[in-house]
Write an enzyme that holds these catalytic residues in place. Structure first.
Site, short mmCIF file in Angstrom:
data_model
loop_
_atom_site.label_atom_id
_atom_site.label_comp_id
_atom_site.label_asym_id
_atom_site.label_seq_id
_atom_site.Cartn_x
_atom_site.Cartn_y
_atom_site.Cartn_z
N LYS A 134 36.20 49.36 68.80
CA LYS A 134 37.44 50.13 68.64
C LYS A 134 38.23 49.99 69.93
O LYS A 134 37.65 49.76 70.99
CB LYS A 134 37.12 51.61 68.42
CG LYS A 134 38.24 52.41 67.82
CD LYS A 134 38.23 52.32 66.31
CE LYS A 134 39.42 52.98 65.67
NZ LYS A 134 39.26 53.02 64.20
N ASP B 192 44.92 51.33 63.23
CA ASP B 192 44.41 52.70 63.11
C ASP B 192 45.65 53.58 63.34
O ASP B 192 46.77 53.09 63.13
CB ASP B 192 43.29 52.96 64.14
CG ASP B 192 42.52 54.26 63.88
OD1 ASP B 192 41.67 54.27 62.98
OD2 ASP B 192 42.81 55.29 64.53
P1 NDP Z 1 48.66 56.71 60.66
O1 NDP Z 1 49.18 56.51 62.04
O2 NDP Z 1 49.21 55.91 59.54
O3 NDP Z 1 48.73 58.22 60.26
C1 NDP Z 1 48.01 59.21 60.95
C2 NDP Z 1 48.39 60.53 60.40
O4 NDP Z 1 47.73 61.59 61.06
C3 NDP Z 1 49.85 60.78 60.62
O5 NDP Z 1 50.28 61.63 59.62
C4 NDP Z 1 49.77 61.43 61.99
O6 NDP Z 1 50.90 62.04 62.39
C5 NDP Z 1 48.68 62.38 61.76
N1 NDP Z 1 48.12 62.86 63.02
C6 NDP Z 1 47.79 62.15 64.12
N2 NDP Z 1 47.32 62.96 65.08
C7 NDP Z 1 47.37 64.20 64.56
C8 NDP Z 1 47.02 65.47 65.05
N3 NDP Z 1 46.54 65.63 66.30
N4 NDP Z 1 47.18 66.54 64.23
C9 NDP Z 1 47.66 66.38 62.97
N5 NDP Z 1 48.01 65.20 62.46
C10 NDP Z 1 47.87 64.13 63.25
O7 NDP Z 1 47.08 56.52 60.76
P2 NDP Z 1 46.06 56.23 59.62
O8 NDP Z 1 46.50 56.83 58.34
O9 NDP Z 1 45.77 54.78 59.68
O10 NDP Z 1 44.77 56.98 60.15
C11 NDP Z 1 44.44 58.33 59.74
C12 NDP Z 1 42.95 58.57 59.94
O11 NDP Z 1 42.21 57.62 59.15
C13 NDP Z 1 42.43 58.38 61.36
O12 NDP Z 1 41.34 59.27 61.58
C14 NDP Z 1 41.90 56.95 61.36
O13 NDP Z 1 40.93 56.76 62.35
C15 NDP Z 1 41.30 56.91 59.96
N6 NDP Z 1 41.09 55.59 59.38
C16 NDP Z 1 42.10 54.66 59.31
C17 NDP Z 1 41.85 53.44 58.72
C18 NDP Z 1 42.90 52.41 58.55
O14 NDP Z 1 42.60 51.35 58.03
N7 NDP Z 1 44.14 52.66 58.95
C19 NDP Z 1 40.53 53.09 58.19
C20 NDP Z 1 39.56 54.16 58.25
C21 NDP Z 1 39.85 55.35 58.84
P3 NDP Z 1 51.56 61.51 63.77
O15 NDP Z 1 51.14 60.07 63.99
O16 NDP Z 1 52.98 61.66 63.44
O17 NDP Z 1 51.01 62.37 64.84
O1 2IT Z 2 38.48 53.31 61.27
C1 2IT Z 2 38.56 52.21 60.66
O2 2IT Z 2 37.66 51.82 59.92
C2 2IT Z 2 39.79 51.44 60.80
N1 2IT Z 2 40.71 51.88 61.47
C3 2IT Z 2 39.89 50.09 60.17
C4 2IT Z 2 39.23 49.05 61.04
C5 2IT Z 2 39.41 47.62 60.60
O3 2IT Z 2 38.92 46.76 61.35
O4 2IT Z 2 40.00 47.36 59.55
#
Ligand code: NDP
Ligand code: 2IT
Length: 446
Positions: free
Chosen positions: A126, A166
């Protein structure tokens, strides 16, 4: 907790001070591995756990960049290369002002087990930066990404370490990062995933984490003879993962009544559907950090500063960030009759919170199992890049669905085998661990 695990955890805390999220992730995993360690003395004598909690490599670097006014800024960049026993390091990059070494270490640690569960050959890593994309122009984001990659490029490669997105890193950022890597190396390779469709990306990757989380929840509900039809769901976040989850829930006949952001949550009684789902993309792209705009746009209720877990729902999908369901939230969900909590985010539930769910015997899936669809589809993107042949969206979606079903079934059968039927935390941690631990034994002391 056994003396062995307790001592190891104390050592991890002492050696990694001021990294509470890393301690939390390690504690959750170590506690659930007690049974395996007791049955397999070879893991203990080979110091497998001691090795797993120590990253193979940590890279930290300066990221200087210039804003549109000509002012210079300096951020910190990181890549944690946690474990490469079963494949090249693989995991996302997070750009958010809250990013610290400890947060990225927790995410890299979780990623090792998650990637193992996908059944694809990917190790865990990561990275990211404390850069805040909020309010930055496209040009500023590009200059930052180029500077970030100007250091990172020497540490990664399609057979070494393959980053992805992410929080704060989506298609735009992956494009800028890829362009700079290609320029520095003079190579067009699958070094990043989440690429654009016209230049090596995979169909379904943007939707994959959210879709996968819902496929996993669908399998969980099936174990109790239920499905999504007519289910009322709470989703948190409004980003990439939340967006994919909302779409899939709608397709399966469920109704999403909440979304949340750092400013609070919205309650949309009639459901987040149709143009409202498209509006989520606008919210995300605006980088305003506000979900209140949705409430203003569609005239629904907004609860400032609150999390959505007090709403009466059947299913809850936390999709925002770590530690967003505390003990009191978990109690509230259970009290209101929620019987399935399936994590789209990484470690959104605190240890005290998840114990409430397991004690209440509701369906509860940890993110490392239920959100593995994102990285699994990244793995499928790597396969397509290696073959130099793209698959159709139906093909990718079918494989994603199969992978999620398989992860679900593995969690269930492993939990059963280790005497804790229905405990997805035990099932996910043990199944993810065994494959990596055995690979480490095979490869000797490395
Ligand atoms: P995005 O940047 O697309 O969205 C993140 C969301 O969470 C936004 O709505 C963001 O708002 C909000 N957020 C971030 N920090 C906070 C906080 N402190 N309090 C409340 N809301 C918050 O990210 P993703 O959707 O990609 O990621 C969301 C989660 O999913 C994370 O935990 C990530 O690690 C996990 N994840 C992502 C994957 C991927 O492929 N993208 C795969 C597996 C897991 P803002 O940014 O405006 O603060
Ligand atoms: O938390 C996760 O699994 C991700 N943000 C996706 C990682 C990836 O390599 O697609």
């Amino acid at each position: 907790m056994s003396e062995y695990v307790n001592n190891l955890l104390s050592k991890v805390k002492a050696q990694n001070q001021n990294e509470p999220e890393f301690h939390q992730a390690v504690q959750e995993v170590l506690e659930s591995l007690e049974g395996v360690i007791a049955q397999h003395p070879e893991y203990r004598s080979a110091k497998i756990l001691e090795r797993m909690v120590e990253p193979e490599r940590v890279i930290m670097f300066r990221v200087p960049w210039m804003d549109d006014q000509g002012e210079i800024h300096v951020n910190r960049g990181y890549r944690i290369e946690m474990n490469s026993a079963i494949g090249p390091y693989k995991g996302g990059l997070r750009f958010h002002p809250s990013v610290t070494l400890g947060i990225l270490k927790f995410l890299a640690f979780e990623q090792v087990f998650k990637n193992s569960l996908t059944t694809l050959p990917m190790g865990g890593g990561k990275g990211g930066s404390d850069f805040d994309p909020k309010g930055k122009s496209d040009h500023e984001v590009m200059r930052f990404c180029q500077s970030f990659m100007t250091e990172l490029f020497r540490h990664i490669g399609p057979n070494t370490d393959v980053p992805a997105g992410d929080i704060g890193v989506g298609g735009r950022e992956i494009g800028f990062l890829f362009g700079q890597y290609k320029r520095l190396r003079n190579e067009f390779t699958g070094v990043l995933t989440g690429k654009g469709i016209n230049w090596g990306g995979s169909l379904i990757r943007p939707e994959a984490t959210g879709y996968g989380t819902v496929y996993f929840a669908q399998e969980m509900l099936k174990t109790r003879g239920q499905d999504f039809e007519g289910k009322v769901c709470a989703v948190s976040g409004f980003g990439n993962v939340a967006w994919g989850a909302v779409q899939k829930i709608n397709q399966l006949g469920g109704k999403v009544v909440t979304l949340s952001g750092p400013d609070g949550f919205i309650y949309d009684k009639s459901g987040v559907k149709g143009e409202k789902v498209d509006y989520m993309l606008k919210l995300r792209a605006s980088a305003n950090d506000r979900v209140k705009d949705y409430a203003d746009e569609f005239k629904v209720e907004f609860y400032p500063g609150k999390r959505p877990w007090g709403v009466k729902v059947d299913v809850a999908l936390p999709c925002a960030t770590q530690n967003e369901i505390y003990e009191e939230d978990a109690k509230e969900l259970v009290k209101n009759g929620c019987n399935c909590v399936c994590e789209g985010a990484n470690m959104p539930t605190t240890i005290e919170g998840y114990k409430i769910f397991t004690d209440a015997k509701i369906l509860y899936a940890p993110g490392k199992a239920s959100n593995a669809g994102g990285v699994a589809t990244s793995g499928l993107e790597m396969s397509q890049n290696s073959m130099r042949l793209p698959w159709s969206s139906d093909e990718v979606d079918k494989r994603l669905h199969e992978i999620m079903t398989r992860i679900h079934d593995t969690c269930v059968s492993t939990a059963q085998r280790y005497g804790q039927p229905g405990n997805y935390v035990i099932g996910a941690n043990i199944a993810g661990f065994l494959k990596v631990a055995d690979a480490m034994l095979d490869q000797g002391l490395v």
